[in-house]
Design a protein around this motif. Structure first.
Motif, mmCIF file in Angstrom:
data_model
loop_
_atom_site.group_PDB
_atom_site.id
_atom_site.type_symbol
_atom_site.label_atom_id
_atom_site.label_comp_id
_atom_site.label_asym_id
_atom_site.label_seq_id
_atom_site.Cartn_x
_atom_site.Cartn_y
_atom_site.Cartn_z
ATOM 1 N N LEU A 47 -22.107 -2.649 27.990
ATOM 2 C CA LEU A 47 -23.380 -3.373 27.995
ATOM 3 C C LEU A 47 -24.476 -2.567 28.681
ATOM 4 C CD1 LEU A 47 -22.134 -6.984 28.785
ATOM 5 C CD2 LEU A 47 -23.023 -6.142 26.625
ATOM 6 N N LYS A 48 -24.119 -1.874 29.760
ATOM 7 C CA LYS A 48 -25.103 -1.074 30.497
ATOM 8 C C LYS A 48 -25.660 0.041 29.624
ATOM 9 C CE LYS A 48 -25.666 1.779 34.634
ATOM 10 N NZ LYS A 48 -26.775 1.045 35.247
ATOM 11 N N ASN A 49 -24.808 0.643 28.793
ATOM 12 C CA ASN A 49 -25.239 1.767 27.970
ATOM 13 C C ASN A 49 -25.966 1.351 26.692
ATOM 14 O OD1 ASN A 49 -24.373 4.299 29.305
ATOM 15 N ND2 ASN A 49 -22.374 3.343 29.231
ATOM 16 N N LYS A 50 -25.996 0.045 26.395
ATOM 17 C CA LYS A 50 -26.800 -0.489 25.277
ATOM 18 C C LYS A 50 -26.547 0.283 23.981
ATOM 19 C CE LYS A 50 -30.381 -1.855 28.554
ATOM 20 N NZ LYS A 50 -31.775 -1.666 29.025
ATOM 21 N N LEU A 51 -25.292 0.320 23.573
ATOM 22 C CA LEU A 51 -24.920 1.068 22.376
ATOM 23 C C LEU A 51 -25.507 0.439 21.115
ATOM 24 C CD1 LEU A 51 -21.175 1.819 23.062
ATOM 25 C CD2 LEU A 51 -23.046 3.440 23.054
ATOM 26 N N GLU A 52 -25.899 1.299 20.186
ATOM 27 C CA GLU A 52 -26.380 0.835 18.895
ATOM 28 C C GLU A 52 -25.412 1.295 17.808
ATOM 29 O OE1 GLU A 52 -30.380 2.266 18.599
ATOM 30 O OE2 GLU A 52 -31.178 0.460 19.553
ATOM 31 N N CYS A 53 -24.162 0.907 17.960
ATOM 32 C CA CYS A 53 -23.173 1.197 16.932
ATOM 33 C C CYS A 53 -22.126 0.089 16.969
ATOM 34 C CB CYS A 53 -22.530 2.569 17.142
ATOM 35 S SG CYS A 53 -21.406 2.635 18.547
ATOM 36 N N GLU A 54 -21.244 0.103 16.022
ATOM 37 C CA GLU A 54 -20.218 -0.934 15.935
ATOM 38 C C GLU A 54 -19.047 -0.569 16.839
ATOM 39 O OE1 GLU A 54 -17.889 -3.411 12.404
ATOM 40 O OE2 GLU A 54 -19.110 -1.648 11.932
ATOM 41 N N PHE B 91 -37.416 9.096 20.441
ATOM 42 C CA PHE B 91 -36.169 9.818 20.208
ATOM 43 C C PHE B 91 -35.545 10.272 21.521
ATOM 44 C CE2 PHE B 91 -34.434 14.216 19.521
ATOM 45 C CZ PHE B 91 -33.268 13.845 18.883
ATOM 46 N N MET B 92 -34.293 9.926 21.746
ATOM 47 C CA MET B 92 -33.495 10.312 22.904
ATOM 48 C C MET B 92 -33.937 9.663 24.216
ATOM 49 S SD MET B 92 -32.327 14.291 22.348
ATOM 50 C CE MET B 92 -31.139 14.220 23.688
ATOM 51 N N ASN B 93 -34.859 8.708 24.156
ATOM 52 C CA ASN B 93 -35.266 8.024 25.386
ATOM 53 C C ASN B 93 -34.058 7.440 26.113
ATOM 54 O OD1 ASN B 93 -37.883 8.621 24.661
ATOM 55 N ND2 ASN B 93 -38.651 6.553 25.003
ATOM 56 N N ASP B 94 -33.261 6.639 25.379
ATOM 57 C CA ASP B 94 -32.113 5.970 26.004
ATOM 58 C C ASP B 94 -31.101 6.969 26.536
ATOM 59 O OD1 ASP B 94 -33.210 3.523 25.498
ATOM 60 O OD2 ASP B 94 -32.009 3.107 23.718
ATOM 61 N N THR B 95 -30.896 8.067 25.789
ATOM 62 C CA THR B 95 -29.919 9.079 26.207
ATOM 63 C C THR B 95 -30.302 9.687 27.550
ATOM 64 O OG1 THR B 95 -29.388 9.617 23.914
ATOM 65 C CG2 THR B 95 -28.843 11.270 25.573
ATOM 66 N N ILE B 96 -31.559 10.078 27.686
ATOM 67 C CA ILE B 96 -32.012 10.710 28.929
ATOM 68 C C ILE B 96 -32.041 9.709 30.070
ATOM 69 C CG2 ILE B 96 -33.977 11.859 30.039
ATOM 70 C CD1 ILE B 96 -34.576 13.130 27.284
ATOM 71 N N LEU C 108 -23.787 9.536 18.565
ATOM 72 C CA LEU C 108 -22.564 10.176 19.050
ATOM 73 C C LEU C 108 -22.667 10.439 20.543
ATOM 74 C CD1 LEU C 108 -19.834 11.608 18.674
ATOM 75 C CD2 LEU C 108 -21.097 13.660 18.014
ATOM 76 N N SER C 109 -23.813 10.924 20.995
ATOM 77 C CA SER C 109 -23.994 11.202 22.418
ATOM 78 C C SER C 109 -23.823 9.939 23.249
ATOM 79 C CB SER C 109 -25.392 11.797 22.659
ATOM 80 O OG SER C 109 -25.536 13.027 21.993
ATOM 81 N N ASP C 110 -24.363 8.824 22.771
ATOM 82 C CA ASP C 110 -24.240 7.562 23.498
ATOM 83 C C ASP C 110 -22.782 7.114 23.595
ATOM 84 O OD1 ASP C 110 -26.941 7.508 23.861
ATOM 85 O OD2 ASP C 110 -27.345 6.085 22.242
#
Length: 437
Positions: free
Chosen positions: A230-237, A402-407, A178-180
């Protein structure tokens, strides 16, 4: 029945109010009547209050009835908007009806005709009450109608901050997916705000799913939304279709006190010529683990520096931050990055913190000048760091990264806002330079 009278002429508002009061007395009904002196005031009132009927004048200062009707109708399909105008202009009459008004009453208003029309409106509203309130889906995944909706009209940085705070700062549970999604929508909508594009964010919910939809992508320069995704590398549909982008998330629920299940999305992204479509998401359940890969002394310093950094980050949004405080911020960022640099599990965070520290040291004046705008992002960064430390090393997290990508994205976004006027290279590396076209 709640009714809003919109007219710049106080006498006209009084006449309509008296006619409504006569109808109340004759038909034994109760109206709650509000007034607005122009279209802009009406739009603002509709954000905070629900109305069954809006009696809308056309020619008004600040914002006319046509524009006000258009804006209100974008987020409210149920309210009955009635144009009430002395304008003898068939084009304007046709335009306001086409844009969302449901009827047109000419001035001076005939009391008998007005009473008859009001009776018809009430009958229609009562009939609609037996139908589903929402008759239109916003997301591009499904035509199914969901009863739970949250909508945001984004036309300024303040309204964008409200969206951010609602889903991130005030969240009772942290959900990395959700944060992403919220950060991605924030980044795209931020571009729209800078380009004076008014958009909408629509959240539709079932018991199992959440759909986030951002509109007006067609008003942006080509491919900018795709680059941000693409920059944010989302892992959702997610899907981009015509002028909208929609994200599909599975809700995360906490179970019984000692039984917590976390769903981790896994998806591969396929980029096509004119669309971005992610493959269906598969979810796996993972137990929460308290990690001990950081030794005790380093963890103590990590928490100490993070707490001090968090206190300084809260000052950023005040717009009154001194150069010495900025120096302290990037000093703590450097120290945090140095502590984490020896641990492979969080090397990505270490690198991001060190890079942000360097960016701040090179753009101290820019940080001070834009501190008010950076406040929300810095506060979110501080909250995310605190959450990551607490869950990873005390209460339990689903994975070591955990949360690596978010930070990392948080650091990149703050750094990018500081370097907004620097020369650009690869659009995926320096995406924020899109404002320089």
């Amino acid at each position: 029945m709640k009714i809003l009278i919109v007219d710049d002429n106080a006498n006209n508002r009084m006449i309509l109010k008296l006619l409504l009061e006569d109808y109340e007395e004759e038909h034994n009904v109760e109206f709650i009547i509000d007034e607005a002196k122009d279209g802009l005031e009406a739009v603002e009132m509709c954000k905070d209050k629900y109305f069954d009927i809006i009696l809308m004048d056309i020619m008004m200062p600040k914002m006319d009835g046509i524009e006000a009707t258009k804006i209100i109708r974008e987020t409210n399909l149920e309210v009955m908007i009635i144009a009430v105008s002395a304008v003898d202009d068939s084009d304007r009459k046709k335009k306001i009806l086409n844009i969302g008004a449901e009827d047109y009453i000419a001035k001076p208003v005939n009391a008998d005709i007005f009473s008859s029309r009001i009776e018809n409106y009430i009958t229609l509203i009562e009939a609609r009450g037996h139908q589903k309130l929402n008759t239109k889906t916003m997301n591009v995944f499904t035509n199914e109608i969901y009863s739970r909706h949250t909508n945001f009209i984004i036309k300024s940085e303040d309204s964008l901050s409200e969206f951010w705070e609602f889903f991130l700062l005030n969240a009772r549970k942290k959900n990395e997916s959700l944060s992403d999604v919220v950060r991605t929508i924030f980044s795209i909508a931020e571009v729209q705000v800078k380009l004076s594009i008014e958009s909408g964010i629509y959240i539709e919910e079932s018991d199992e799913l959440q759909f986030f939809t951002l509109t007006k992508l067609d008003k942006l320069p080509k491919n900018i939304a795709q680059l941000i995704v693409l920059k944010n590398k989302l892992e959702c549909e997610y899907k981009i279709e015509n002028s909208k982008i929609s994200f599909k998330l599975s809700k995360v629920y906490a179970k019984e006190e000692n039984e917590v299940e976390v769903y981790v999305p896994v998806a591969s992204v396929v980029v096509e010529e004119n669309d971005i479509i992610a493959s269906p998401v598969e979810y796996s359940s993972q137990e929460l683990v308290v990690f001990d890969y950081i030794d005790g002394e380093d963890l103590y310093e990590l928490e100490d520096y993070s707490t001090k950094l968090g206190s300084l980050m809260l000052v950023v949004g005040s717009g009154d931050i001194a150069e010495e405080e900025v120096m302290e911020i990037y000093s703590y960022l450097e120290k945090l990055g140095s502590i984490l640099s020896t641990y492979s599990e969080v090397y990505a965070i270490s690198k991001a913190l060190t890079t942000l520290a360097y960016d701040m040291s090179q753009h101290t004046n820019e940080f001070i000048e834009n501190s008010s705008d950076l406040g929300t992002m810095c506060k979110a960064f501080s909250n995310d760091m605190s959450t990551w430390i607490h869950m990873s090393f005390h209460s339990g997290a689903p994975s070591a990264d955990f949360m690596n990508d978010t930070i990392v994205v948080n650091c990149e976004t703050i750094g990018g806002m500081l370097k907004i006027n620097d020369s650009s290279g690869d659009p995926l590396d320096d995406l924020d330079d899109i404002f320089d076209f």
